[in-house]
Design a protein around this motif. Sequence first.
Motif, PDB file in Angstrom:
ATOM      1  N   ASP A   1       0.853  -1.189   0.000  1.00  0.00           N
ATOM      2  CA  ASP A   1       0.000   0.000   0.000  1.00  0.00           C
ATOM      3  C   ASP A   1       0.885   1.233   0.000  1.00  0.00           C
ATOM      4  OD1 ASP A   1      -1.847   2.114   0.628  1.00  0.00           O
ATOM      5  OD2 ASP A   1      -3.163   0.634   1.557  1.00  0.00           O
ATOM      6  N   PRO A   2       0.682   2.157  -0.942  1.00  0.00           N
ATOM      7  CA  PRO A   2       1.520   3.351  -0.988  1.00  0.00           C
ATOM      8  C   PRO A   2       1.189   4.371   0.098  1.00  0.00           C
ATOM      9  CG  PRO A   2      -0.147   3.498  -2.671  1.00  0.00           C
ATOM     10  CD  PRO A   2      -0.280   2.127  -2.042  1.00  0.00           C
TER      11      PRO A   2
ATOM     12  N   ASN B   1       5.201   0.053  -2.690  1.00  0.00           N
ATOM     13  CA  ASN B   1       4.895   0.052  -4.122  1.00  0.00           C
ATOM     14  C   ASN B   1       4.916  -1.385  -4.649  1.00  0.00           C
ATOM     15  OD1 ASN B   1       7.638  -0.659  -5.104  1.00  0.00           O
ATOM     16  ND2 ASN B   1       8.188   1.374  -4.342  1.00  0.00           N
TER      17      ASN B   1
ATOM     18  N   THR C   1      -3.162  -6.267  -1.078  1.00  0.00           N
ATOM     19  CA  THR C   1      -2.668  -5.170  -1.911  1.00  0.00           C
ATOM     20  C   THR C   1      -3.741  -4.134  -2.221  1.00  0.00           C
ATOM     21  OG1 THR C   1      -1.454  -4.607  -3.933  1.00  0.00           O
ATOM     22  CG2 THR C   1      -3.085  -6.365  -4.127  1.00  0.00           C
TER      23      THR C   1
ATOM     24  N   LEU D   1      -1.586   1.927  -7.040  1.00  0.00           N
ATOM     25  CA  LEU D   1      -0.177   1.944  -6.651  1.00  0.00           C
ATOM     26  C   LEU D   1       0.588   2.920  -7.534  1.00  0.00           C
ATOM     27  CD1 LEU D   1       0.168  -1.918  -6.280  1.00  0.00           C
ATOM     28  CD2 LEU D   1       0.104  -0.257  -4.418  1.00  0.00           C
TER      29      LEU D   1
END
Length: 150
Positions: A14-15, A41, A59, A63
């Motif tokens: 997860d950004p 990323n 996820t 991204l």
Amino acid sequence: METASQTTTVLLIDPNNEDRQYYSERLKISSKGYTVLEASNAEQGLAICRAEQIDCVVTELHLPDMSGFQVLIRLNPIVHRSLHTPVIALSHFILPSIMEAAKKLGAQSYLIKSHASCDDLDRAIQKAIAGVGVMRNEVYERKTKKKSAA
């Protein structure tokens, strides 16, 4: 499901630092059996998948370096080497078509961040891992039957 010496390794891609840290900490609190690895990323997450034994990947679909759909596609050959490591999409996207596309590309579950608690994520991880256990047993039984028939 877990013994004192057994841990479940979850990779969280997860950004968003706040979201990633929140879910990581909450998962560690919800179960002492979780080891949570983090990636900000897609490339970093894919590298971790290649290098580590991951029990479940969680996820985000949005991204910075590639779409979450590309991650799902690129994860397929990696996760299949360990007989189907489950992948869960945890995203802000709420469109049914996006949810359906993620599941078609291999996500076992799709959770919307604004609606999903950490307990929901914990249950999704446990369910996905249990489902993979059933698949692994079926693959093992088929291989055993083929060897005994030969």
